[in-house]
Design an enzyme around this catalytic site. Structure first.
Site, PDB file in Angstrom:
ATOM      1  N   VAL A   1      16.273 -14.551  -3.117  1.00 15.24           N
ATOM      2  CA  VAL A   1      17.616 -15.295  -2.543  1.00 15.24           C
ATOM      3  C   VAL A   1      18.277 -13.958  -2.107  1.00 15.24           C
ATOM      4  O   VAL A   1      18.589 -13.508  -1.085  1.00 15.24           O
ATOM      5  CB  VAL A   1      18.222 -16.380  -2.629  1.00 15.24           C
ATOM      6  CG1 VAL A   1      19.661 -17.057  -2.324  1.00 15.24           C
ATOM      7  CG2 VAL A   1      17.384 -17.586  -2.950  1.00 15.24           C
TER       8      VAL A   1
ATOM      9  N   HIS B   1      12.532  -3.256  -3.472  1.00 11.01           N
ATOM     10  CA  HIS B   1      11.899  -3.608  -3.984  1.00 11.01           C
ATOM     11  C   HIS B   1      13.183  -4.500  -5.184  1.00 11.01           C
ATOM     12  O   HIS B   1      14.298  -4.358  -5.333  1.00 11.01           O
ATOM     13  CB  HIS B   1      12.184  -2.554  -5.204  1.00 11.01           C
ATOM     14  CG  HIS B   1      10.966  -2.421  -6.343  1.00 11.01           C
ATOM     15  ND1 HIS B   1       9.847  -1.914  -6.194  1.00 11.01           N
ATOM     16  CD2 HIS B   1      11.970  -2.616  -7.817  1.00 11.01           C
ATOM     17  CE1 HIS B   1       9.970  -2.401  -7.623  1.00 11.01           C
ATOM     18  NE2 HIS B   1      10.508  -2.460  -8.593  1.00 11.01           N
TER      19      HIS B   1
ATOM     20  N   ARG C   1       0.372  -1.326   0.236  1.00 13.68           N
ATOM     21  CA  ARG C   1      -0.554  -0.223  -0.157  1.00 13.68           C
ATOM     22  C   ARG C   1       0.829   1.223   0.023  1.00 13.68           C
ATOM     23  O   ARG C   1       1.843   0.911   0.494  1.00 13.68           O
ATOM     24  CB  ARG C   1      -0.612  -0.243   1.319  1.00 13.68           C
ATOM     25  CG  ARG C   1      -2.446   1.182   1.198  1.00 13.68           C
ATOM     26  CD  ARG C   1      -3.149  -0.008   2.292  1.00 13.68           C
ATOM     27  NE  ARG C   1      -3.552   1.772   2.805  1.00 13.68           N
ATOM     28  CZ  ARG C   1      -4.803   2.132   2.458  1.00 13.68           C
ATOM     29  NH1 ARG C   1      -5.065   1.071   1.391  1.00 13.68           N
ATOM     30  NH2 ARG C   1      -5.393   2.982   2.480  1.00 13.68           N
TER      31      ARG C   1
END
Ligand code: GRF
Length: 211
Positions: A181, A118, A100
């Protein structure tokens, strides 16, 4: 009298998550195994009632809070989050799959004290499904980015990135798995870099302080 250096209280993390919470679990694991010394999780907050990450936090015995965002105005929802984070004396907010957008008021309340991860090498492929975006584009190198959060999506000052090659045998799923990972390693490293306090921000650049 001993000449001990003054001890700092542990840096208190406030985790925000909406989903499976693998990054949160990797951070919790790093704390448990001493890879993040002088850091503790003050609270894990979810905006989704059945987020597996929230269940995992409860199972670990951590303080948790549920602030359901559905149907709420962003500012009103974020005001509740800010109050909860302050109540738990949070120093650094960690977005761990928090799906959100944050309001400008939230970002101002924790100026340069919010980190996100990200799953792309920003500024390439901001937004949703970054791994698929990267795969479909045909990039040869993919990765993840730990960055401070500002008012623009996936845009704030970069703390660190980890890169991996895209293999001929990859599909979007295997690429996402291999990026994940790297995310788990990168987030611990990024939190350690910020928790040390030994850095400055010059424009868009995160710079480690040299002594
Ligand atoms: C991760 O890929 C992260 O980079 C992105 O959302 C995903 C969250 O995964 N921001 P998890 O909930 O931490 O497993």
């Amino acid at each position: 009298m001993t000449n001990q250096p003054p001890t700092r209280p542990p840096l208190r993390l406030g985790i925000l998550l909406s989903g499976r919470g693998s990054n949160f679990l990797a951070i919790a694991d790093s704390i448990r195994h001493g890879r993040l010394p002088e850091v503790e999780i003050a609270v894990a907050i979810s905006n989704v009632a059945d987020a597996p990450g929230l269940t995992a936090a409860r199972d670990l015995g951590l303080p948790t809070a549920l602030h359901i965002s559905k149907g709420k105005k962003r500012e009103a929802h974020d005001a509740g989050l800010i109050a909860c984070l302050n109540e738990h004396k949070v120093d650094l907010v960690i977005l761990a799959g928090y799906m959100r957008l944050l309001s400008p008021a939230f970002i101002a309340a924790f100026h340069n004290r919010i980190l996100n991860i990200h799953p792309s090498l920003l500024p390439a492929f901001p937004g949703l499904d970054a791994q698929t975006q990267a795969f479909d584009y045909g990039v040869k190198v993919a990765g993840c980015t730990v960055h401070f959060v500002d008012n623009d999506l996936d845009h704030g000052v970069i703390v660190l990135q980890r890169a991996i090659p895209v293999l001929a045998t990859d599909d979007a799923h295997s690429l996402a798995d291999r990026i994940l990972v790297e995310e788990h390693i990168a987030y611990t490293e990024g939190i350690r870099m910020v928790a040390s306090g030994e850095y400055e921000i010059q424009g868009r650049r995160y710079l480690r302080r040299e002594y």
